[in-house]
Design a protein around this motif. Sequence first.
Motif, mmCIF file in Angstrom:
data_model
loop_
_atom_site.group_PDB
_atom_site.id
_atom_site.type_symbol
_atom_site.label_atom_id
_atom_site.label_comp_id
_atom_site.label_asym_id
_atom_site.label_seq_id
_atom_site.Cartn_x
_atom_site.Cartn_y
_atom_site.Cartn_z
ATOM 1 N N TRP A 63 1.095 -0.690 -0.374
ATOM 2 C CA TRP A 63 0.451 -0.300 0.140
ATOM 3 C C TRP A 63 0.592 1.161 0.315
ATOM 4 O O TRP A 63 0.393 2.362 -0.562
ATOM 5 C CB TRP A 63 -0.786 0.226 1.428
ATOM 6 N N VAL A 64 2.028 1.396 0.900
ATOM 7 C CA VAL A 64 3.250 2.497 0.585
ATOM 8 C C VAL A 64 4.230 1.975 0.498
ATOM 9 O O VAL A 64 4.883 1.679 0.979
ATOM 10 C CB VAL A 64 2.903 3.350 1.832
ATOM 11 N N TYR A 65 5.125 2.905 -0.472
ATOM 12 C CA TYR A 65 6.716 2.928 -0.436
ATOM 13 C C TYR A 65 7.129 3.800 0.955
ATOM 14 O O TYR A 65 6.513 5.123 0.771
ATOM 15 C CB TYR A 65 7.036 3.029 -1.957
ATOM 16 N N ALA A 66 7.798 3.452 1.731
ATOM 17 C CA ALA A 66 8.889 4.667 2.025
ATOM 18 C C ALA A 66 9.729 4.603 2.280
ATOM 19 O O ALA A 66 11.015 3.291 2.537
ATOM 20 C CB ALA A 66 7.773 3.989 4.528
ATOM 21 N N TRP A 86 0.744 9.832 -5.103
ATOM 22 C CA TRP A 86 0.893 10.942 -4.004
ATOM 23 C C TRP A 86 2.017 10.429 -3.242
ATOM 24 O O TRP A 86 1.776 9.525 -2.718
ATOM 25 C CB TRP A 86 -1.395 11.236 -3.882
ATOM 26 N N GLY A 87 2.047 11.556 -2.798
ATOM 27 C CA GLY A 87 3.129 11.186 -1.559
ATOM 28 C C GLY A 87 3.599 12.576 -0.678
ATOM 29 O O GLY A 87 2.938 13.595 -0.750
ATOM 30 N N ARG A 88 4.674 12.128 0.617
ATOM 31 C CA ARG A 88 4.394 13.093 1.376
ATOM 32 C C ARG A 88 5.874 12.945 1.717
ATOM 33 O O ARG A 88 6.338 12.106 2.244
ATOM 34 C CB ARG A 88 3.488 13.407 2.358
ATOM 35 N N ARG A 89 6.219 13.941 2.516
ATOM 36 C CA ARG A 89 7.832 13.921 3.320
ATOM 37 C C ARG A 89 7.263 14.915 4.279
ATOM 38 O O ARG A 89 7.148 15.727 4.961
ATOM 39 C CB ARG A 89 9.082 14.573 2.686
ATOM 40 N N SER A 90 7.739 13.930 5.776
ATOM 41 C CA SER A 90 7.473 14.693 7.144
ATOM 42 C C SER A 90 9.307 14.626 7.986
ATOM 43 O O SER A 90 10.193 13.082 7.743
ATOM 44 C CB SER A 90 6.951 13.944 7.931
ATOM 45 N N CYS A 91 9.262 15.628 8.587
ATOM 46 C CA CYS A 91 10.310 15.325 9.075
ATOM 47 C C CYS A 91 10.086 15.480 10.854
ATOM 48 O O CYS A 91 9.061 16.001 11.091
ATOM 49 C CB CYS A 91 11.042 16.651 9.498
ATOM 50 N N PHE A 92 10.593 14.493 11.576
ATOM 51 C CA PHE A 92 10.991 14.481 12.664
ATOM 52 C C PHE A 92 11.798 14.696 13.971
ATOM 53 O O PHE A 92 12.486 14.666 13.163
ATOM 54 C CB PHE A 92 10.215 13.061 13.299
ATOM 55 N N LEU A 93 11.428 15.510 14.914
ATOM 56 C CA LEU A 93 12.702 15.645 16.017
ATOM 57 C C LEU A 93 12.024 14.907 17.525
ATOM 58 O O LEU A 93 10.682 15.043 17.633
ATOM 59 C CB LEU A 93 11.777 17.045 16.372
ATOM 60 N N SER A 148 9.558 9.416 3.693
ATOM 61 C CA SER A 148 9.056 10.029 2.796
ATOM 62 C C SER A 148 8.114 8.944 2.352
ATOM 63 O O SER A 148 8.369 7.556 2.773
ATOM 64 C CB SER A 148 9.989 9.679 1.540
ATOM 65 N N GLU A 149 6.803 8.909 2.288
ATOM 66 C CA GLU A 149 5.829 7.767 2.235
ATOM 67 C C GLU A 149 5.457 8.547 0.644
ATOM 68 O O GLU A 149 4.539 9.182 -0.042
ATOM 69 C CB GLU A 149 4.546 7.641 2.480
ATOM 70 N N ILE A 150 4.968 7.092 -0.230
ATOM 71 C CA ILE A 150 4.356 7.548 -1.913
ATOM 72 C C ILE A 150 3.398 6.435 -0.935
ATOM 73 O O ILE A 150 3.668 5.048 -1.435
ATOM 74 C CB ILE A 150 5.271 6.898 -2.404
ATOM 75 N N PHE A 151 2.220 6.531 -1.400
ATOM 76 C CA PHE A 151 0.508 6.214 -1.573
ATOM 77 C C PHE A 151 0.739 5.309 -3.061
ATOM 78 O O PHE A 151 0.446 6.125 -4.389
ATOM 79 C CB PHE A 151 -0.318 6.926 -1.196
#
Length: 162
Positions: free
Chosen positions: A65-68, A135-142, A151-154
């Motif tokens: 479902w998701v490539y990360a 669609w995808g998104r890229r998140s930075c976490f602290l 990064s997650e690609i749906f």
Amino acid sequence: MQKCLLDTGSLTAHLVRASEGDFRVQVLAQYWGLPTLSERKRLGLGDRDWGIIREVLLICRGQPWVYARSILPARSLTGHLRRLRGLDSRPLGHILFTDPSLRRVPYELCRYPMAELPEQARININEKETPAELWGRRSCFLLADKPIMVSEIFLPAFEPWS
């Protein structure tokens, strides 16, 4: 799809619920390497700052479902975060969202070219019936003020939750 892209909760937790527990992580690659220029800039890394690069498929109901792709900078893997060096097939999301020091930096949304996915992520995807971009998104976490990027690609089999 918009709700999923903008959701600030744990994607792992959502996928476990949406798949009724039929969830697993398939590690495609995990190695020490130099992140891309774009990744280094987003993480505030220098040209020679290495980290663990981890590429996985999040499998739900037997379908990817998701490539990360996660970037865990070497300088972030100290103290209690040292445990992230040996994730194997454990989901990173579960570890991130159970850390009380977690802060999420506003994320970026994108359309990701299907052709740029690793070959293993494109297996069983009929590219003739799939859009050229996903669609995808890229998140930075602290975590304890130490950055980690995910990064997650749906993928086409992804089923959004309600």
